[in-house]
Design an enzyme around this catalytic site. Structure first.
Site, PDB file in Angstrom:
ATOM      1  N   ASP A 464     -21.558  16.117  31.703  1.00 43.69           N
ATOM      2  CA  ASP A 464     -21.168  16.615  33.035  1.00 43.69           C
ATOM      3  C   ASP A 464     -19.678  16.921  33.024  1.00 43.69           C
ATOM      4  O   ASP A 464     -18.847  16.015  33.030  1.00 43.69           O
ATOM      5  CB  ASP A 464     -21.492  15.571  34.107  1.00 43.69           C
ATOM      6  CG  ASP A 464     -21.231  16.099  35.513  1.00 43.69           C
ATOM      7  OD1 ASP A 464     -20.831  17.267  35.634  1.00 43.69           O
ATOM      8  OD2 ASP A 464     -21.421  15.337  36.477  1.00 43.69           O
ATOM      9  N   ASP A 727      -4.455  24.451  44.357  1.00 43.47           N
ATOM     10  CA  ASP A 727      -5.768  23.974  43.911  1.00 43.47           C
ATOM     11  C   ASP A 727      -6.396  22.968  44.870  1.00 43.47           C
ATOM     12  O   ASP A 727      -7.367  22.298  44.513  1.00 43.47           O
ATOM     13  CB  ASP A 727      -5.660  23.352  42.514  1.00 43.47           C
ATOM     14  CG  ASP A 727      -4.613  22.243  42.457  1.00 43.47           C
ATOM     15  OD1 ASP A 727      -3.890  22.068  43.448  1.00 43.47           O
ATOM     16  OD2 ASP A 727      -4.514  21.582  41.420  1.00 43.47           O
ATOM     17  N   ASP A 980      51.862  35.809  72.479  1.00 52.57           N
ATOM     18  CA  ASP A 980      51.773  36.714  71.333  1.00 52.57           C
ATOM     19  C   ASP A 980      52.136  35.948  70.086  1.00 52.57           C
ATOM     20  O   ASP A 980      52.868  34.941  70.128  1.00 52.57           O
ATOM     21  CB  ASP A 980      52.708  37.915  71.516  1.00 52.57           C
ATOM     22  CG  ASP A 980      52.335  39.065  70.568  1.00 52.57           C
ATOM     23  OD1 ASP A 980      51.287  38.948  69.910  1.00 52.57           O
ATOM     24  OD2 ASP A 980      53.085  40.046  70.491  1.00 52.57           O
ATOM     25  N   HIS A1237      57.329  43.696  20.502  1.00 50.77           N
ATOM     26  CA  HIS A1237      56.123  44.109  19.783  1.00 50.77           C
ATOM     27  C   HIS A1237      55.418  42.912  19.154  1.00 50.77           C
ATOM     28  O   HIS A1237      54.181  42.865  19.091  1.00 50.77           O
ATOM     29  CB  HIS A1237      56.481  45.134  18.703  1.00 50.77           C
ATOM     30  CG  HIS A1237      55.271  45.585  17.922  1.00 50.77           C
ATOM     31  ND1 HIS A1237      54.354  46.473  18.423  1.00 50.77           N
ATOM     32  CD2 HIS A1237      54.821  45.244  16.679  1.00 50.77           C
ATOM     33  CE1 HIS A1237      53.395  46.668  17.535  1.00 50.77           C
ATOM     34  NE2 HIS A1237      53.663  45.938  16.469  1.00 50.77           N
ATOM     35  N   HIS A1241      52.202  43.608  20.729  1.00 48.28           N
ATOM     36  CA  HIS A1241      51.640  44.585  19.781  1.00 48.28           C
ATOM     37  C   HIS A1241      51.324  45.916  20.462  1.00 48.28           C
ATOM     38  O   HIS A1241      50.217  46.447  20.351  1.00 48.28           O
ATOM     39  CB  HIS A1241      50.381  44.010  19.105  1.00 48.28           C
ATOM     40  CG  HIS A1241      50.668  42.796  18.282  1.00 48.28           C
ATOM     41  ND1 HIS A1241      51.241  42.862  17.035  1.00 48.28           N
ATOM     42  CD2 HIS A1241      50.481  41.469  18.549  1.00 48.28           C
ATOM     43  CE1 HIS A1241      51.383  41.627  16.560  1.00 48.28           C
ATOM     44  NE2 HIS A1241      50.934  40.769  17.468  1.00 48.28           N
TER      45      HIS A1241
END
Length: 1506
Positions: A464, A727, A980, A1237, A1241
């Site tokens: 079963d 389910d 103001d 530099h 670079h």
């Protein structure tokens, strides 16, 4: 050998009786038992192995020590069999020494294994007691009453080992057996009466026997009362039974006689019931015969019960119980069908009525017809039977006269499985169907019975697949007993005995499984728990008749599926995974993947608490690439929306996901790999055939599939209330019990045709029923866990607090109480292990919720009655209750306070939520009951504070605290304050001017809105009870008119303002649109815009108009030695105007005394602390006291002159001679260019333009750089793109293992780049917000990547107003600019990475190099071009706004709604979306005119010329 054996026997005299009892234990299923030689061999071997224990006596403690040591040993391969024999023999000896009588060696091993954990605890306690009480006897565990050395006695609880041993004996031999009587008599010698009776009550056994035992005890008590009249020294029944005594009182010496009498009464009762059970007239032995009618059986049973010498309540109990349990199987089934769940409580007369026809010829024929009916057709009876061959009702397919038909080719004469034209099915499309996915098992016509060896006996068990447990009616007691187990099915609740580690054999397959012994079971069943282990499967024949609908799924456009390599796994995990995957493959849920399916998803596994492995799949990448499906179900069903039903059934679909086939073309993307340890063989690749766990579309596909399958069945059964979530299935009806269960069985048969199974043990028939976390009762519902845990004052981690609050929130639909203090406690540090402190206020708040949960019960919905929703103001939250009758809520809930909403707005929000809940759950519109008065709500609606009201509503006297309406938009009697604030001349300032002449201004940092609000706050502080406030901020004006409750405002300045306003008697707020032409507003604007002389601190005094300077104050007592200089810092900061400077001078009074100020010039821009330098010219010390005026501050006008060039014609002696006139000035810049530099670079052009050196010199610098020579740029990609200002391109690039998102502006070449975690849509959208905040782009181009084309990304682009386009797929030219940028970026990044510690720093340096240091042909960098473009846009916009700023118009005013004459032309002072402001020349008043009463005209020609 004989002598040696006898010698060994003398060596263990203390175990003589133990060895004798051990020799009665059988070795296996046969009659062979252990011998005395076996026991002596085991003892001798143990002494040889453990020499340190050899001299100790063989007590139970020593045996457990030996047992633990043996478990830690690992025998050699050749000695494993002897080692197992040694362990088994020792287990038998241990059981015999404890007085237990296991039938087999296997049972003894199981008992010892079960007691291991308890024994360790017992040993620890035993050592402690032995130290305290050295006079205890050997078997101290049987003595709950302990004699103290100092005199007196103390009580301790019955040891768990003893209690477990008694349970085992009662379970194996029976509650009234001689073995149990002997064990209880031995242990109960020094137990208290209460201990004896409690232990007896908790023993497993027949309930009828327990009732008989209780009756015998009552008889003994009555006999004692008759024979012992009350007296001073006579024990009462309560004293004998231990009623009303504490454990300490019952353990004293004066109660020894009472304990012994109680013990004797219990033993007498056990013997009497045992003798009764063996007597021929015992009613428990009276059982219905198969051929006997139920009436005859009841007559015999009642005669036997009436003859028993027991009380009437016991006789009544025996009649009700035995009339069902001792009836035949047919009668029991008939009673189940007729009486339902109340079968156990039904009277004998009701049962006789139910079984009146059982045993008749008609009933036998009915049973025979049912037995011959084919399996799986229970749902189609009588005229409802339908032929699946011709489609006509009234007969079955095998009875059809038209002949069998093939469902493949449509021809008659053969079945589909025999069709010769049948071809292999191709890939299914949307809407196609296929059968349930199952393993390739043999298909039978009906559930078969197979021979299984259970323990030592062969049995025929029914296969079963709907049963989870294996059930037998009798058992040989082999295996390990695990106590009683509750089984629930259609027939109600049944109690059975659970046994583990039972020997099960099917053909050549042998396993150790779990069974349930249920004597009343009509059939013996092989459940799914052992079917899979034995390799047995079952498919009902009718499951092939219907096919499961297939839902089409696919990947997103352009995606190729996941290709993620499988990560390494340990040997243990690989073995666990292999076992799982092999089972899945055998069941047909996965298959072997072909070689050309290259997708892969990683898998791994974890070990559950039970010790079994669980397979997990990392579907994250596949989920990203898969197109989404709509959710078929948008939320959980709620029991408050259910109608009250007479009968309910809850079903659970087993293996829901694994039954539904996966769309076949998609299966190739679900492949995963099983690794081979040490690469000893090729990896095995699998793919999923069914919906896998963890895949994002599994819930949607499952929901759509069940919707298609169940739609027709639900329509055919309108009389039932049907609900399904995943389910879990709910079925409710008002039908008769038999008809209701028939529909349930019909549904089970219907979905079984598709391959879905409904496990019998998870089916719930009748109330109470557990469903989706709720507990359903006939008239009410509640939660399954109906209590909340307690909390106490003290520290608690955030993780634990979150879990507690989560439990409460889940139950809010029955509690409806707010917890603001507990929720506030969760704020702050978000680390889960961070601690909070629970105080008394939190405990009280929590206890109120716990009490409410105990009291509240939910009710069911009645569609005939109206639904009401009542709202009220709770503790910083809105609480509401949904009901149909007062005092019977359907559900309740809480809406916590929403910031920046008034009380009325919050209640309306809660009413909207309530209405939505009621409509979703019941489909009706509720009648809303609002707190307060009706006129208040109508006024709120008219004022625009709320914009929605329920369709049906009324009011009741609630607890809402309505604020007094003291903030109005009308003029009130009192002074007017013009306020103001804002950024004036680069600094924040605020102030007000009152109609009384009072003025106030101050410098303060903040945004324009914050300064406007601060000005209003200062005015409210200084203003009277009645006042007016005028502001030009529409934002502030509307905020004040909303009259919010200060408790719900997030902005702290707004909260302070509303608190001040609510404390006023009345305050009028007004708004003016601008400063131009409105004198008071222009005045306050000028007043705070002026750069005023502002001071901070108390170190300066105000001066008179005629004074030259301001006096400065000495901050403290200062001592200056003779001839010394001292610098004194005073409490003063000063802010000078732009055209001022100041100097600090000496006061004449100090100069007369020879004390002078040195220097003291203060520049106009200086805002630091003021310091005074003092010189003492005297020859003695000078002391300046605190608070004395000792210097003065004098303001002077600032004069500024521009420096002119030297002049070329000026004559000098040097003239043009000397260095510097040669023109070679650029040589000095070469070292600077080389240094720059080396940092960034740059290219030669940038160096040439930035430092002014020749192009050749710059190129020499670049060529001599080793880094630049090693990392030369590759060739440029060719292609054309759309270019323009504020048009960007974006794309991802990879540098090593890092992902970089790169943006480039197509006009200037400006680059923006960020390192990101991944190429996800969420990450890209976050970076998009950062990019937009910095550059305000207008358009963007990208490729067709998933992150760029996602729907959420498109919505974000639309929200930001960015025109987003995508390039041409697979055409790199459409993204040429950003591709080129990738190369430039990575090339520069490679140069700079060695100079930085972090990658992010190197990336930022790269952006500096490319955006700032890189110069183009015109000497401009990308950043220069981008800024220039933005400035040009601003100038153009400003020029355009100036041209549109000055406007003229004609206008007309209205009186009582009627328009007047046109007036003008006049200048428009201010224009808004719907109105303008003009100045009426006749009345000199300012008017606000709606646009419909305005006609704009061109400006006059003279203005146009200008």
């Amino acid at each position: 050998m004989a002598k040696q054996g006898s010698k060994e026997k003398k060596g263990y005299p203390e175990l003589k009786e133990v060895i004798k009892a051990t020799c009665k234990i059988r070795v296996g299923p046969g009659k062979e038992t252990l011998t005395e030689g076996n026991c002596l061999w085991a003892l001798k071997t143990i002494d040889f192995i453990f020499e340190d224990l050899k001299t100790e006596p063989w007590t139970i403690t020593k045996m457990y020590t030996v047992w633990d040591r043996l478990k830690g040993l690992t025998p050699e391969e050749t000695s494993k069999r002897e080692f197992a024999s040694l362990q088994a023999t020792l287990a038998c000896i241990m059981c015999s020494q404890m007085g237990m009588k296991p039938e087999t060696v296997q049972a003894a091993k199981g008992i010892i294994s079960m007691k291991e954990g308890l024994q360790e605890n017992k040993e620890a306690k035993g050592e402690k007691v032995e130290q305290l009480y050295p006079n205890l006897e050997k078997h101290r565990e049987v003595y709950p009453i302990v004699n103290l050395q100092a005199g007196g006695r103390s009580w301790k609880a019955v040891e768990s080992v003893v209690f477990q041993q008694l349970q085992t004996v009662a379970m194996q031999h029976g509650l009234v057996s001689e073995d149990f009587e002997r064990q209880l008599a031995y242990y109960a010698t020094t137990w208290t009466s209460k201990d004896i009776l409690e232990v007896l009550a908790m023993m497993p056994g027949n309930r009828a026997q327990k009732e008989l035992i209780q009756g015998k005890l009552n008889e003994e008590a009555e006999r004692w009362v008759r024979q012992n009249p009350p007296g001073p020294n006579v024990l009462t029944v309560d004293q004998i039974m231990g009623v009303g005594q504490t454990n300490q009182q019952a353990s004293q010496a004066n109660m020894d006689q009472a304990r012994q009498i109680c013990r004797q009464w219990v033993i007498t009762a056990l013997r009497s019931v045992r003798h009764m059970s063996h007597r021929p007239g015992n009613p428990m032995l009276v059982k219905q015969k198969n051929t006997e009618s139920y009436e005859d059986f009841i007559a015999r049973l009642l005669e036997a019960i009436d003859a028993e010498p027991v009380t009437d309540p016991i006789k009544t109990y025996l009649k009700v119980t035995l009339s069902y349990t001792n009836a035949s199987t047919d009668c029991q089934k008939q009673m189940d069908r007729t009486l339902g769940t109340r079968v156990q409580q039904a009277t004998v007369e009701e049962k006789m009525q139910a079984c009146r026809d059982v045993g008749s010829e008609g009933f036998k024929m009915q049973l025979l017809a049912q037995a011959l009916r084919p399996q799986g057709k229970a749902g189609h009876k009588g005229v409802n039977q339908k032929c699946y061959n011709c489609g006509k009702p009234g007969h079955l397919a095998r009875q059809c006269r038209q002949g069998i038909i093939c469902h493949h080719c449509g021809k008659r004469g053969h079945m589909q499985k025999d069709c010769r034209q049948k071809k292999q099915q191709g890939k299914q499309q949307e809407g196609a169907t296929c059968g349930a996915v199952r393993a390739p098992y043999v298909v039978t016509e009906a559930p078969p019975k197979i021979e299984i060896k259970v323990g030592t006996r062969w049995k025929k068990l029914l296969v079963d697949t709907g049963a989870d447990k294996t059930i037998v009616t009798s058992h040989d007691m082999s295996g390990i007993p695990k106590g009683r187990i509750i089984l629930q099915g259609i027939g109600g609740i049944i109690e059975g005995e659970k046994w583990e580690q039972v020997h099960l054999q099917y053909k050549d397959k042998i396993i150790r499984g779990t069974i349930v012994v249920l004597a009343t079971s009509p059939v013996e069943v092989l459940g799914r728990d052992n079917m899979s282990e034995l390799g047995i499967g079952l498919i009902m024949a009718n499951l092939e008749e219907k096919k499961i609908p297939i839902t089409e799924v696919r990947l997103k456009e352009g995606c190729k599926g996941p290709h993620i390599a499988q990560w390494p796994l340990t040997q243990e995990k690989l073995e666990g995974l292999k076992e799982i995957v092999d089972r899945l493959e055998k069941e047909g849920k996965v298959g072997r993947a072909p070689p050309h399916w290259t997708c892969n998803t990683p898998i791994f596994c974890i070990k559950k608490k039970s010790g079994k492995w669980r397979m997990l799949i990392d579907f994250r990448e596949l989920n990203k690439q898969t197109e989404d499906l709509a959710e078929a179900q948008l939320g959980l069903p709620h029991p408050g929306g259910l109608q009250r039903k007479k009968h309910v059934t809850i079903l659970d679909i087993g293996d829901a996901y694994f039954t539904i086939p996966l769309y076949e073309p998609y299966r190739q993307y679900t492949c995963f790999t099983m690794l081979s340890p040490n690469n000893l063989g090729p990896c095995v690749r699998y793919y999923w055939k069914v919906l896998p766990q963890g895949w994002k579309l599994s819930p949607s596909v499952y929901q759509f599939t069940m919707q298609k399958i169940l739609r027709g069945w639900i329509e055919e059964h309108p009389m039932i209330q049907f609900g399904i979530y995943m389910d879990d299935i709910y079925i409710g009806s008002d039908l008769g019990l038999e008809e209701h269960r028939g529909i349930v069985n019909e549904l089970a048969s219907y979905i079984a045709q598709y391959g879905f199974m409904l496990p019998e043990d998870k089916r719930q028939e009748g109330y109470p029923a557990k469903w989706l976390g709720f507990e359903l009762h006939p008239e009410k519902w509640k939660f399954q866990k109906h209590t909340l845990p307690e909390i106490t004052e003290g520290p608690i981690t955030l993780n634990k607090l979150q879990k507690l609050v989560g439990d409460l929130v889940w139950r809010q639909s029955l509690i409806g109480k707010s917890i603001p203090n507990i929720l506030k406690l969760m704020e702050g540090d978000r680390a889960l292990q961070s601690e909070r402190y629970i105080e008394s206020i939190h405990v009280r708040e929590w206890e109120a919720c716990r009490q409410k949960l105990k009291e509240m019960e939910g009710n069911y919905y009645d569609e005939e009655k109206d639904i009401y929703g009542q709202l009220d103001w709770g503790n910083k939250a809105i609480e509401y209750i949904v009901f149909q009758e007062k005092g019977k809520p359907l559900w309740v809930n809480v809406v916590h306070s929403i910031k920046n909403l008034s009380q009325a707005q919050q209640i309306i929000k809660a009413a909207q939520k309530l209405t939505q809940e009621v409509i979703i759950r019941t489909g009706k519109i509720p009648w809303i009951l609002l707190p307060g008065r009706e006129e208040d709500w109508i006024l709120e609606l008219q004022m625009g504070n709320i914009n929605w009201m329920p369709s049906f509503w009324s009011c009741y006297k609630g607890s809402v605290r309505w604020k007094k309406r003291n903030v109005i938009a009308e003029v009130v009697s009192g002074p007017t304050y013009y306020t103001d604030g804002g950024k004036k001349n680069g600094r924040g300032s605020l102030g007000y001017i009152a109609s009384t002449g009072e003025k106030f201004r101050i410098y303060e940092e903040g945004t324009n809105q914050q300064l406007e609000l601060r000005a209003i706050e200062e005015a409210c502080k200084q203003g009277p009870e009645k006042m007016n406030i005028v502001t030009d901020s529409r934002y502030a004006y509307e905020f004040m008119l909303r009259n919010w409750d200060e408790e719900v405002i997030r902005n702290p300045i707004q909260a302070r303002i509303m608190e001040l306003m609510h404390n006023k008697e009345k305050i009028g707020v007004h708004w003016v649109p601008g400063h131009k032409g409105i004198p008071q507003n222009e005045e306050i604007d000028r007043y705070i815009s002026e750069i005023f002389l502002a001071k901070e601190g108390r170190g300066i005094l105000q001066k008179r108009a005629e004074d030259a300077g301001y006096d400065l104050i000495c901050p403290q007592e200062i001592s200056i030695p003779a001839g010394q200089v001292k610098r004194i810092a005073i409490d003063l900061k000063i802010n000078l105007k732009k055209d001022q400077w100041a100097m600090i001078g000496t006061k004449s009074s100090f100069a007369n005394k020879g004390v002078f100020v040195q220097g003291g010039i203060i520049d106009s821009g200086y805002q630091g602390t003021i310091q005074v330098v003092i010189y003492n010219s005297n020859n003695k010390e000078v002391v300046i006291p605190q608070g004395r005026k000792f210097a003065q501050l004098i303001l002077m006008p600032l004069i500024h002159e521009e420096l002119e060039p030297w002049g070329e014609t000026r004559k000098t002696e040097r003239g043009e001679q000397g260095f510097g006139s040669t023109g070679m000035y650029w040589i000095e810049n070469i070292p600077l260019a080389e240094e720059e530099h080396n940092k960034w670079h740059q290219d030669a052009v940038s160096l040439h333009l930035e430092f002014g050196i020749p192009r050749t010199a710059a190129e020499d610098i670049v060529q001599q750089c080793d880094v630049c020579q090693e990392n030369k740029m590759p060739s440029t990609l060719r292609g054309s793109n759309k270019r323009g200002i504020d048009h960007w391109q974006v794309d991802y690039t990879h540098y090593e293992d890092k992902i970089i998102l790169v943006w480039v502006e197509t006009n200037s070449g400006l680059i923006y780049a960020e390192r990101v975690k991944g190429e996800t849509g969420q990450e890209f959208r976050v970076q998009t917000m950062k990019w937009y905040a910095m550059f305000a782009p207008k358009s963007l181009q990208s490729d067709n990547g998933p992150a760029f084309v996602a729907e959420s990304t498109q919505l974000l682009m639309k929200y930001l107003g960015i025109e987003h386009t995508t390039g041409i797929p697979w055409n790199p030219q459409s993204q040429a600019l950003v591709e080129r940028t990738h190369q430039t970026l990575k090339n520069t990044l490679e140069k700079l990475i060695p100079m930085f510690n972090a990658f992010e720093s190197a990336l930022a340096g790269t952006l500096i190099t490319l955006n700032i240091k890189r110069k183009g042909g015109l000497g401009t960098s990308p950043m220069d071009i981008f800024i220039f473009n933005k400035e040009q846009q601003r100038i153009q916009q400003q020029s355009k706004s100036k041209q549109e700023k000055i406007r003229f118009c004609y206008y007309r005013t209205r009186k009582r709604g009627h328009p007047g004459e046109w007036q003008g032309p006049t200048q428009v002072l201010w224009g808004g979306d719907g109105a303008i402001v003009v100045k009426d020349r006749g009345t000199d008043r300012y008017l606000v005119i709606a646009n419909k009463d305005v006609k704009f005209i061109p400006p006059p020609k003279e203005i146009q010329k200008e």
